[in-house]
Every structure is written in structure tokens, then in C-alpha cells.
Enzyme design. Structure first.
Site, PDB file in Angstrom:
ATOM      1  N   HIS A 142      89.445 194.859 127.515  1.00 40.40           N
ATOM      2  CA  HIS A 142      89.554 196.280 127.831  1.00 40.40           C
ATOM      3  C   HIS A 142      90.275 196.414 129.177  1.00 40.40           C
ATOM      4  CE1 HIS A 142      88.515 200.498 127.681  1.00 40.40           C
ATOM      5  NE2 HIS A 142      88.197 200.416 128.961  1.00 40.40           N
ATOM      6  N   ASP A 157      82.808 199.418 124.203  1.00 41.96           N
ATOM      7  CA  ASP A 157      83.199 198.758 125.457  1.00 41.96           C
ATOM      8  C   ASP A 157      81.977 198.425 126.312  1.00 41.96           C
ATOM      9  OD1 ASP A 157      85.865 199.055 124.684  1.00 41.96           O
ATOM     10  OD2 ASP A 157      86.019 201.025 125.607  1.00 41.96           O
ATOM     11  N   SER A 203     100.806 191.942 122.431  1.00 39.65           N
ATOM     12  CA  SER A 203     101.174 191.090 123.573  1.00 39.65           C
ATOM     13  C   SER A 203     100.029 190.147 123.951  1.00 39.65           C
ATOM     14  CB  SER A 203     101.607 191.926 124.779  1.00 39.65           C
ATOM     15  OG  SER A 203     100.513 192.553 125.393  1.00 39.65           O
TER      16      SER A 203
HETATM   17  C1  GRF Z   1      95.508 196.159 125.780  1.00 40.94           C
HETATM   18  O1  GRF Z   1      95.729 196.950 126.898  1.00 40.94           O
HETATM   19  C2  GRF Z   1      94.037 195.889 125.594  1.00 40.94           C
HETATM   20  O2  GRF Z   1      93.342 195.842 126.799  1.00 40.94           O
HETATM   21  C3  GRF Z   1      93.587 197.076 124.799  1.00 40.94           C
HETATM   22  O3  GRF Z   1      94.643 197.339 123.910  1.00 40.94           O
HETATM   23  C4  GRF Z   1      95.870 196.872 124.483  1.00 40.94           C
HETATM   24  C5  GRF Z   1      96.490 195.958 123.486  1.00 40.94           C
HETATM   25  O4  GRF Z   1      97.769 195.534 123.892  1.00 40.94           O
HETATM   26  N1  GRF Z   1      92.327 196.794 124.132  1.00 40.94           N
HETATM   27  P1  GRF Z   1      98.552 194.442 123.047  1.00 40.94           P
HETATM   28  O5  GRF Z   1      98.656 194.981 121.614  1.00 40.94           O
HETATM   29  O6  GRF Z   1      97.767 193.164 123.096  1.00 40.94           O
HETATM   30  O7  GRF Z   1      99.884 194.334 123.686  1.00 40.94           O
END
Ligand code: GRF
Length: 213
Positions: A116, A152, A20
């Protein structure tokens, strides 16, 4: 006399899952919020990552390097080579569920961004939204940061904060953090690609260039 247009900043997006954040960045580009930026390659390490299929649907160039069963060093070397072949300026980790090898990080100094879902340094690691919820944090959010050799941990580019509502559960909180992520990542990419910043210790300091300078 017109000066030649700046070449676009070339992004290489790495993902393992839903994608996403990739879609939000692609939307920002399409809607003109990230001028002079293009997604030059999307790389997945998991064959059935929905984000990989979504990238293909958008017509973006994609590559798959399956990490399972390979050493971190070997896998990362292949990914780095692919990024170099595509002349990537910035590496964008968008739900890339892998620790990066020191050699990979050293190959792109202050050129790898991660997002993050917490206000770092609180709640690093997995399931950050649940960690914040279970801890009883009243403010949650997300962080876009440069990647260094610690988890992180690198220099923070920007953060977006939201209140934790009394009516929240971990799911609703995660969804509202994700909506902030989708804004934050494009904003951070614009700041870094614009180049008008310095890093002082751990501080990312914006320095707009002076007109005519
Ligand atoms: C997000 O919550 C991001 O913060 C974390 O992994 C998730 C990825 O979500 N690192 P998407 O695949 O971009 O929907």
C-alpha cells in the site's frame, strides 16, 4: 552428504493494472536477490491489464479471470482454485483492485501480502499518495502487510519512509513512493519466505535461526 535443496517458494501474483511491482519482483528474482523464490502464476482480473501483457512478455505463466459481472464469491473461488492448482505458497497482491472475500482470505491465512502506498495506518484506501500530499504529511512511504478481512489493515511486515519535499507535487511524490515500493516488496517477500519470524498480536518479529539449531 549434501542435504537436498529447499523447494522454491511459489508465488502467485494477482494484479489489475500496470504491473510495475510484479516487474520489480521478477527483476529481484532474476538478479539473485530472491533466491529460492519463483513466480508460479500471474493472475489478472482485467483483460487489458498492462501487467498481464508484461508477464506474458517475460514468459511467466499467466491466467485471466475476468471479475466484471461475477459475484465476489464466485470469482474468488475460481482464483483460489487456480492458486491451489499451482501449489502457491504466497499470494502477492500487486495492484489488485479488488476486495477479497472472507472465504478467500481464510483459505490463505497469513499467506496473502499486499503493498500500500502510504505509511499505514495513515491514508488507507484509494489514492493514498494524493491523500498524504493533500494532508500535508511531511513523511510518506509504503507498507507491505499481510491481508486480513479489513481494508489495508493486516499485520505490517515492513515499511519504507521518505520525506515529502517542498518541491514535490502529488505526481513526483507518487513516483518516489513507487521506487520505494519496488524495493520494499522484494524485501518483505524474502522475510516471509525465509520463515524466520513470529507474529505477536499485530507485531511481525524477525527471529533469525541460530546456526546449527
Ligand atoms: C501501487 O502503488 C501499490 O502500492 C498499489 O497499487 C499500485 C500498483 O502499481 N496497491 P503497479 O501496478 O504495481 O505498478
Amino acid at each position: 552428504m549434501h542435504s537436498p535443496p529447499n523447494p522454491p517458494t511459489r508465488l502467485g501474483v494477482l494484479l489489475s493494472g500496470r504491473g510495475s511491482n510484479l516487474l520489480a519482483i521478477a527483476r529481484s528474482i532474476r538478479e539473485g536477490r530472491l533466491p529460492d523464490i519463483e513466480i508460479s502464476i500471474v493472475i489478472a482480473n482485467v483483460p487489458d491489464a498492462p501487467g498481464l501483457a508484461a508477464a506474458r512478455d517475460l514468459g511467466l505463466p499467466t491466467a485471466l479471470y475476468v471479475s466484471r459481472g461475477r459475484s465476489r464469491a464466485e470469482h474468488d473461488a475460481d482464483v483460489a482454485e487456480c492458486l491451489r492448482r499451482h501449489e502457491i505458497d504466497l499470494v502477492i497482491l500487486a495492484g489488485y483492485m479488488r476486495l477479497l472475500s472472507p472465504a478467500f482470505i481464510a483459505a490463505f491465512p497469513n499467506r496473502i501480502l499486499n503493498i500500500h502506498p502510504s505509511l499505514l495506518p495513515a491514508f488507507p484506501g484509494l489514492d493514498a499518495q494524493h491523500q498524504a500530499f493533500d494532508y500535508g504529511a511531511r513523511i510518506a512511504g509504503c507498507t507491505v502487510h499481510f491481508v486480513d478481512e479489513h481494508l489495508d489493515h493486516g499485520v505490517i511486515i515492513l515499511q519504507r519512509a521518505i520525506p515529502v519535499l517542498d518541491t514535490d507535487d502529488a505526481g513526483s511524490l507518487s513516483a518516489r513512493i513507487l521506487a520505494e515500493e519496488h524495493i520494499a516488496y522484494s524485501e518483505a517477500i524474502a522475510r516471509v519466505a525465509g520463515g524466520e519470524y513470529t507474529i505477536a498480536g499485530r507485531r511481525f518479529i524477525r527471529r533469525p535461526s541460530l546456526p546449527g539449531a
